[in-house]
Design a protein around this motif. Structure first.
Motif, PDB file in Angstrom:
ATOM      1  N   ILE A  18       0.838  -1.204   0.000  1.00  0.00           N
ATOM      2  CA  ILE A  18       0.000   0.000   0.000  1.00  0.00           C
ATOM      3  C   ILE A  18       0.875   1.257   0.000  1.00  0.00           C
ATOM      4  CG2 ILE A  18      -1.625   1.355   1.379  1.00  0.00           C
ATOM      5  CD1 ILE A  18      -2.872  -1.291   2.285  1.00  0.00           C
ATOM      6  N   ASP A  19       1.936   1.253   0.828  1.00  0.00           N
ATOM      7  CA  ASP A  19       2.843   2.407   0.861  1.00  0.00           C
ATOM      8  C   ASP A  19       3.543   2.602  -0.484  1.00  0.00           C
ATOM      9  OD1 ASP A  19       2.153   2.855   3.462  1.00  0.00           O
ATOM     10  OD2 ASP A  19       3.896   1.798   4.303  1.00  0.00           O
ATOM     11  N   ARG A  20       3.925   1.510  -1.112  1.00  0.00           N
ATOM     12  CA  ARG A  20       4.577   1.619  -2.420  1.00  0.00           C
ATOM     13  C   ARG A  20       3.626   2.216  -3.452  1.00  0.00           C
ATOM     14  NH1 ARG A  20       5.042  -0.696  -7.152  1.00  0.00           N
ATOM     15  NH2 ARG A  20       3.369  -2.170  -6.679  1.00  0.00           N
ATOM     16  N   GLN A  21       2.371   1.786  -3.436  1.00  0.00           N
ATOM     17  CA  GLN A  21       1.382   2.315  -4.367  1.00  0.00           C
ATOM     18  C   GLN A  21       1.119   3.795  -4.107  1.00  0.00           C
ATOM     19  OE1 GLN A  21      -2.074  -0.166  -4.062  1.00  0.00           O
ATOM     20  NE2 GLN A  21      -1.144  -1.906  -5.141  1.00  0.00           N
ATOM     21  N   ARG A  22       1.085   4.178  -2.824  1.00  0.00           N
ATOM     22  CA  ARG A  22       0.878   5.585  -2.502  1.00  0.00           C
ATOM     23  C   ARG A  22       2.028   6.444  -3.026  1.00  0.00           C
ATOM     24  NH1 ARG A  22      -1.271   5.187   3.800  1.00  0.00           N
ATOM     25  NH2 ARG A  22      -3.410   4.478   3.299  1.00  0.00           N
ATOM     26  N   ARG A  23       3.257   5.963  -2.825  1.00  0.00           N
ATOM     27  CA  ARG A  23       4.410   6.711  -3.338  1.00  0.00           C
ATOM     28  C   ARG A  23       4.370   6.806  -4.854  1.00  0.00           C
ATOM     29  NH1 ARG A  23       7.150   3.644   0.635  1.00  0.00           N
ATOM     30  NH2 ARG A  23       7.905   2.215  -0.995  1.00  0.00           N
ATOM     31  N   LEU A  29       1.285  11.959  -9.783  1.00  0.00           N
ATOM     32  CA  LEU A  29       0.578  13.231  -9.646  1.00  0.00           C
ATOM     33  C   LEU A  29       1.538  14.415  -9.735  1.00  0.00           C
ATOM     34  CD1 LEU A  29      -1.976  12.412  -6.788  1.00  0.00           C
ATOM     35  CD2 LEU A  29      -2.445  12.687  -9.232  1.00  0.00           C
ATOM     36  N   MET A  30       2.709  14.275  -9.139  1.00  0.00           N
ATOM     37  CA  MET A  30       3.686  15.355  -9.188  1.00  0.00           C
ATOM     38  C   MET A  30       4.185  15.588 -10.614  1.00  0.00           C
ATOM     39  SD  MET A  30       5.256  17.656  -7.508  1.00  0.00           S
ATOM     40  CE  MET A  30       4.946  17.136  -5.808  1.00  0.00           C
TER      41      MET A  30
END
Length: 318
Positions: A18-23, A29-30
């Protein structure tokens, strides 16, 4: 006082994912945030006009009112059967060939002279040689209209003074001379840019390598041919790319000097487009010319980058 100890529990595999997907989402987005404004302008002012030109080229349209008179490929058939367009196309290729074979070697020679040579006052020469590129194309054309004037021009006045029995020449009025006169003006205008690019490329050539070759007995020509020029290969390939595209897109300077004359002797694709498309209110026909010009430059750009420039883009990490 008893110390309190905290133990960090290991994260589960699902939490790590989940953290990898968020990053990853944050990164996308950036990137999108920075790319979106440029892509918006690129779409509005390049992609959409190109598509509209392709549509307009299928109609006999004068630029006013709706598109009603559909002619299909009629504009293209008329274009490729027009002898003046053939001349404009050949003139553009002549300018392109002269630019690659004459203008770029001159710029390279001057870059070697003022960049690596022992010429006194090299900084002053660099500035003087680069100044023409700073002038706008209209200013450049007005200067050379004065220089090449058949009666009071600086060129004929100087030649009359130097050469006995010299007769003034209409440099921009002779069909056999006008295209090469324009090329001389283009060379004066743009060779400073290529000289600066070559001088920047020279900075990447190690002097120690050249000096080592000289110590081993290599001549200056051998050092130039086997060391300096190969190490400047990426810069040379880039200037060829820019020179070819610039030759096909020339308009302002040629239009101010000759408007494609005399008798279409200096007609280029861009001046042909303006004269037979915009001035005569034949926007459908002019769009066909624009599409052909775009196709020529696109095919060259993609082919050149894929075949020639690909080696400069590839990076070996081994």
């Amino acid at each position: 006082m008893t110390a309190i100890r905290f133990r960090v529990l290991p994260r589960s595999r699902s939490q790590v994912e989940i953290d990898r997907q968020r990053r990853q989402i944050s990164k996308v987005l950036m990137i999108s945030l920075f790319v979106l404004p440029g892509m918006t302008l690129f779409t509005l002012f390049l992609l959409i006009p190109i598509g509209q030109s392709a549509v307009f080229s299928m109609y006999d349209w004068n630029g006013f009112g709706p598109l009603t008179n559909f002619v299909g490929t009629g504009n293209y058939e008329r274009l490729f059967n027009h002898s003046i367009f053939h001349s404009a196309l050949s003139h553009s290729f002549i300018l392109m060939t002269c630019s690659v074979l004459i203008q770029l070697p001159i710029a390279l020679g001057l870059a070697l002279l003022v960049g690596r040579g022992s010429l006194p006052g090299r900084k002053i020469f660099r500035t003087i040689l680069f100044v023409p590129f700073v002038f706008s194309e209209i200013i450049t054309a007005l200067i050379w209209l004065y220089v090449l004037h058949p009666q009071s021009g600086l060129m004929n006045t100087a030649l009359v003074t130097i050469i006995p029995d010299y007769r003034p020449i209409g440099w921009l009025g002779e069909r056999s001379l006008v295209l090469y006169s324009i090329f001389a003006v283009l060379t004066w205008k743009y060779f400073g840019l290529y000289m600066i690019l070559y001088m920047a490329g020279l900075q990447s050539v190690p002097r120690d390598l050249e000096d080592a070759a000289r110590v081993d007995g290599a001549t200056e020509w051998s050092v130039l041919r086997l060391i300096t020029l190969p190490l400047m290969g990426s810069t040379i390939r880039l200037t060829v790319f820019l020179s070819v595209l610039g030759s096909f897109q020339q308009f302002v300077l040629v239009w101010v000097l000759t408007q494609g004359g005399p008798v279409n002797a200096s007609e280029l694709i861009a001046t042909y487009l303006f004269k037979y498309g915009i001035q005569r209110f034949a926007l459908g026909y002019g769009s066909a010319v624009a599409v052909v010009l775009f196709a020529i430059t696109l095919v060259f750009s993609l082919g050149y980058q894929r075949i020639i420039l690909r080696q400069d883009y590839s990076v070996d990490y081994t």
